[in-house]
Design a protein around this motif. Structure first.
Motif: not given
Length: 977
Positions: A587-603
């Motif tokens: 669950v992404m309660f909110d979204l990070p600003q940087h795409p690499d942080q988004l990928e790290q979350r999923i990773g």
């Protein structure tokens, strides 16, 4: 004779391979011994020194340092030193002080023990011989160091470990995408270097949040015990250097980088390998270096081997990526501009390699190959590949060789390994579910005012103290920052619909673990409080301000399958480094600003071994800046579908424009369109250029398959369980079958002390020989030839006197009673520095000689196993009497056996030299040819290989045989007992 004096000669009881030692100095507490043959110095406590004085007797043949030999007749003592008296090979009477004994000479303990009536059990002798045999076999095995760890056999990980650990002073960047196992690759490399002797000390620097994870991973997967060093532990060492407290030292980057005094202490130590995780955090620019980068740069300049780990090598831009490579090879990577220019040429090389995939090369393919083939060898291969008279086999070999040459000679493939999901395969599907929600009035009020008043954003930034665009994206944070507003009296989580939505989601998926990630600590803490108060759900919080113990406690509570918590709430730090692949709901309660942080979350969930589709849930406020950010991620770059590695480029190009468009749909459409165009362009460039070369070079399937097959051979080794049963019995370890291929080992009442993991009176541990069972059970260790317990038992046998003498009785109707046979086991001895890893070519090799009492050699007629199973034990008192009565006969057999064994030595030495030359000459020729084309091949690497070959050649040539064990066999009739 028991006191130590400078110049005396001693040998190490536990490390006989060190050779003959010389006492350098001593006092009432310690004695220092130099082992010149192996270039090692040891300091021991005088009271408990594991040393044996070398003293030869009449008839012994000894060697002087100058090379001549003396047959001892007598000896005398002068100032605490022995002077041997006898004749040299020319019959001249000479004296030889012990200080001038040859360093390479070995003291023959087995002979002396036997002739003084000291005999061991027959099963000890049998185990010693089998240990010699298995040790020689395993030390030369191509899977040494890779077969023992508790890991899945994943091709790209095995290839990288085998390739990197085989180099002299490896210096590489491990840059696989998130979830592909960089930690395992680093652990495999470290494990193999340690087992081969090429490394003894390693410094491992990781983010503070990952120290315990590394500690557990190295112990659980690789059976490596490391020293976790922090300020508290360092202070406990007083004035001593705390980094000298362990062979493998693990430390927090944040702690070390902030402490110049501790940095100086780390730099003062001798290390063989430096490992730095999350290396993209090291801050560097052409103008200046951050403190972390500067520290690593100094360490890397003094340490031969360096491994840098990062999943996002270009997260901070090309300059940041160049900075990582510069740490590995500052001479090769001197200019950022030159580096960028070189990368432009990789497109042509990648196109040429792709052209090789054609069965029949057309004209464009030949042109692409011709443009990059620039030497006679490659041109000859290309000619063969295109020659009309070449057959299919010739073309296949030429195609494979040409492909290997192009991969070797171009790009950063020798210093950087990057595997991606798209060519590794086996990853789960990602499923994105977006839940639009209506923003509560407290949030809508601010958003409406922003729509009406362009200047209100500036006022809001001043009033909240937040940055742009955080104030727009994280409405709960903005609300808390406006806490002085009387309308903001109640906590945000009491009215935020995302909290009630999450509670419903948890109820709906009550049997599943759910990882929840928010952008910062305050949001994570508030969310956990809201879940508890509104829904009675206890969810531990994982954030950056927790202590290491508190973080581990939170992660453990989440991981517990039976009694653990259903949800874990993390701040952004929870998306870096931690492995939560047992969970598949994010669950992404909110979204990070940087795409690499988004990928790290999923990773954190999308990793090798994940067996379920990844369910990604994003609750979002309709019409909000957060929804516009979501659109940019989805429509601009397909960010949720799969990792693509170009997010940093896109953010660098459009991050500012995106921030300005978060309140303007028309501007957002333009930003999305431009982002999409650059996204597709960057993917095309990646597929055509450097990344394509890196992917081709990061795993060579043929070599990976060969390595996996070699590991499989050791996994299926039927000799291991037989050897293990015998060794456990002899060492006094109790073994109980638990079922399911699992054993429980514990110290028996008669166990020999000091075995790893086994202490008398304690529980012991569960273990299995089966890789699959071990991987399925975190609490079960995997036994292999490389497990510390096996290596400790084998080491004690090989380095000590255990089982090196025995006496047995043999009933045989064809042999008269009272006849004597001698079964002699000689072993090659070749003192050399550990870093040469001489055992891969000439490990301690057994030469068995079986003599009857007339001196006839029966070795080829009677096998070791065939003889051993027909032998009977005898009481030690009887054995001593038998030996005493046959002294002279046994001396003659020992001398005769030595002569017989010496005949075998030349062929053993020749075979070892041939193996060494076949291995190193080919590698030396390959590297020398490669250096003419690829500047990433360092000259010091080639010179080191030349020096290694020369040193190995001399060491192998100097190999000698020594008597390792002897068993006296006496024949009896049926009435004798």
């Amino acid at each position: 004779m028991s006191e130590f004096s400078p110049g005396q000669r001693w040998i190490s009881d536990g490390e006989a391979e060190l050779g003959l030692g010389t006492v350098l100095n001593c006092d009432f507490r310690t004695v220092t011994v130099l082992f010149s043959a192996s270039q090692e110095t040891r300091t021991y406590s005088v009271r408990q020194a594991p040393l044996t004085r070398v003293a030869f007797g009449s008839g012994d043949r000894i060697q002087a340092a100058e090379g001549w030999f003396l047959t001892v007749d007598d000896s005398k003592e002068a100032n605490g030193l022995i002077v041997y008296i006898g004749e040299d090979d020319d019959g001249e009477l000479r004296e030889l002080p012990e200080v001038r004994l040859a360093d390479t000479m070995q003291f023959n303990q087995a002979r002396d023990r036997l002739l003084t009536g000291q005999v061991d059990r027959n099963d000890w002798f049998d185990l010693r011989f089998r240990t010699l045999h298995h040790h020689a076999r395993i030390e030369q095995h191509p899977a040494l160091g890779l077969a023992g760890p508790k890991i899945d056999l994943i091709p790209h990980q095995l290839y990288i470990a085998e390739e990197v650990a085989g180099r002299h002073a490896p210096r590489v960047l491990l840059a696989d995408e998130v979830g592909l196992g960089k930690t395992i690759e680093a652990g495999l490399i470290l494990h193999r270097l340690l087992l081969s002797g090429r490394a003894e000390r390693a410094l491992i620097l990781v983010p503070d949040s990952l120290t315990h994870q590394w500690l557990v991973e190295l112990l659980r997967r690789f059976a490596l015990e490391v020293t976790l060093l922090d300020e508290h532990q360092s202070l406990a060492h007083g004035d001593a250097n705390p980094f000298d407290s362990g062979q493998l030292v693990l430390a927090s980057q944040q702690w070390l980088f902030a402490n110049p005094h501790r940095q100086a202490q780390a730099e003062a130590c001798d290390w063989d390998l430096l490992i730095v995780d999350e290396a993209h955090h090291l801050d560097w620019s052409p103008e200046q270096s951050g403190p972390g980068y500067a520290c690593v740069e100094r360490l890397a300049g003094a340490i031969d081997g360096v491994l840098l780990l990062t999943a996002t090598p270009e997260q901070m831009g090309v300059a940041s990526h160049f900075a990582r490579l510069r740490l590995l090879d500052p001479e090769r990577y001197q200019s950022l501009e030159r580096f960028q220019a070189e990368e432009q040429g990789y497109v042509a090389v990648a196109a040429a390699i792709d052209a090789l995939e054609q069965e029949s090369l057309d004209a464009p393919a030949r042109d692409r190959l011709g443009a990059v083939v620039d030497d006679a060898d490659s041109q000859a291969l290309l000619t063969l590949l295109t020659h009309p008279e070449s057959d299919a086999d010739q073309r296949a070999r030429a195609r494979a060789q040409l492909r290997e040459q192009l991969l070797d000679r171009h790009g950063t493939g020798r210093v950087m390994f990057r595997n991606s999901r798209r060519h590794v395969g086996g990853f789960p599907e990602r499923r994105l579910t977006v839940t639009p929600l209506e923003a509560p009035s407290a949030y809508r009020r601010v958003l409406r005012k922003l729509d009406r008043d362009e200047d209100y954003l500036d006022e809001l930034l001043i009033e909240t103290g937040l940055d742009h665009p955080e104030v727009l994206l994280y409405l709960d944070t903005m609300y808390q920052a406006l806490a002085d507003d009387p309308l903001n009296a109640e906590p945000w989580w009491q009215f935020d619909p995302r909290v009630t939505w999450l509670l419903e989601y948890l109820v709906e998926h009550g049997d599943d673990k759910v990882l929840v990630i928010a952008h910062d600590k305050a949001t994570a803490q508030g969310l956990a409080e809201g879940l508890r108060v509104l829904g009675g759900v206890h969810a531990p919080v994982f954030h950056e301000d927790l202590s290491l113990v508190e973080r581990d406690r939170a992660a453990a509570a989440f991981a517990d399958a039976e009694e653990g918590c259903q949800a874990l709430v993390c701040s952004e730090i929870g998306s870096e480094g931690r492995n939560f692949q047992f969970c598949h709901h994010l669950v992404m309660f909110d979204l990070p600003q940087h795409p690499d942080q988004l990928e790290q979350r999923i990773g954190r969930l999308d990793r090798i071994g994940q067996r379920h589709p990844i369910e990604i849930q994003v609750p979002v406020f309709a019409g909000s800046p957060g929804e516009r950010l979501l659109r940019w991620y989805r429509e601009g770059m397909d960010a949720f579908g799969a990792p693509h590695g170009v997010g940093n480029d896109l953010f660098a190009a459009f991050g500012d424009a995106l921030a300005d468009a978060l309140l303007d749909d028309e501007s957002l459409e333009e930003v999305i369109a431009e982002t999409r165009a650059l996204f597709e362009s960057r993917l095309a460039e990646r597929d055509a250029g450097r990344n394509r070369l890196l992917e081709l070079n990061a795993c060579r399937p043929g070599r990976a398959e060969a390595t996996a097959a070699a590991i499989g051979e050791l996994d299926a080794d039927k000799a291991l369980p037989r050897y293990l049963d015998q060794a456990l019995d002899i060492f006094g370890v109790d073994s109980q079958e638990l079922g399911g291929k699992i054993l429980h080992l514990r110290a028996g009442p008669q166990m020999l002390d000091g075995l790893p993991g086994l202490v008398k009176g304690e529980e012991g541990f569960s273990a299995t020989l089966d890789r699959g069972v071990a991987l399925a059970r975190d609490d079960v260790q995997r036994l292999s030839w490389e497990h510390p317990l096996l290596r400790e038992m084998m080491g004690r046998i090989l380095d000590g006197a255990m089982g090196n003498t025995a006496l047995a009785l043999l009933k045989h109707p064809a042999i008269p009673t009272g006849r004597v046979m001698a079964e002699l086991v000689f072993r090659t001895h070749c003192p050399a520095p550990k870093k040469l890893h001489i055992n891969r070519f000439l490990p301690a090799t057994a030469v068995r000689v079986l003599l009857d009492e007339s001196g006839a050699n029966l070795s080829d007629k009677v096998s070791f196993t065939g003889l051993a199973k027909n032998l009977q034990k005898v009481k030690k008192a009887v054995a001593r009497d038998l030996i005493k009565s046959r002294h002279e006969q046994l001396r003659e057999l020992l001398d005769k056996g030595e002569a017989e064994a010496e005949r075998e030595l030349p062929s053993i030495v020749e075979a070892a030299q041939r193996r060494m030359r076949d291995s190193l000459d080919g590698e030396l020729a390959r590297l020398s040819a490669l250096a003419r084309h690829n500047p990433a091949v360092r000259e010091d690497e080639i010179q080191a290989l030349r020096d290694e070959r020369s040193a190995l050649d001399a060491a192998i040539e100097g190999a000698r045989l020594r008597l390792d064990a002897v068993r006296v066999i006496v024949t009896i009739d049926n009435e004798t007992r």
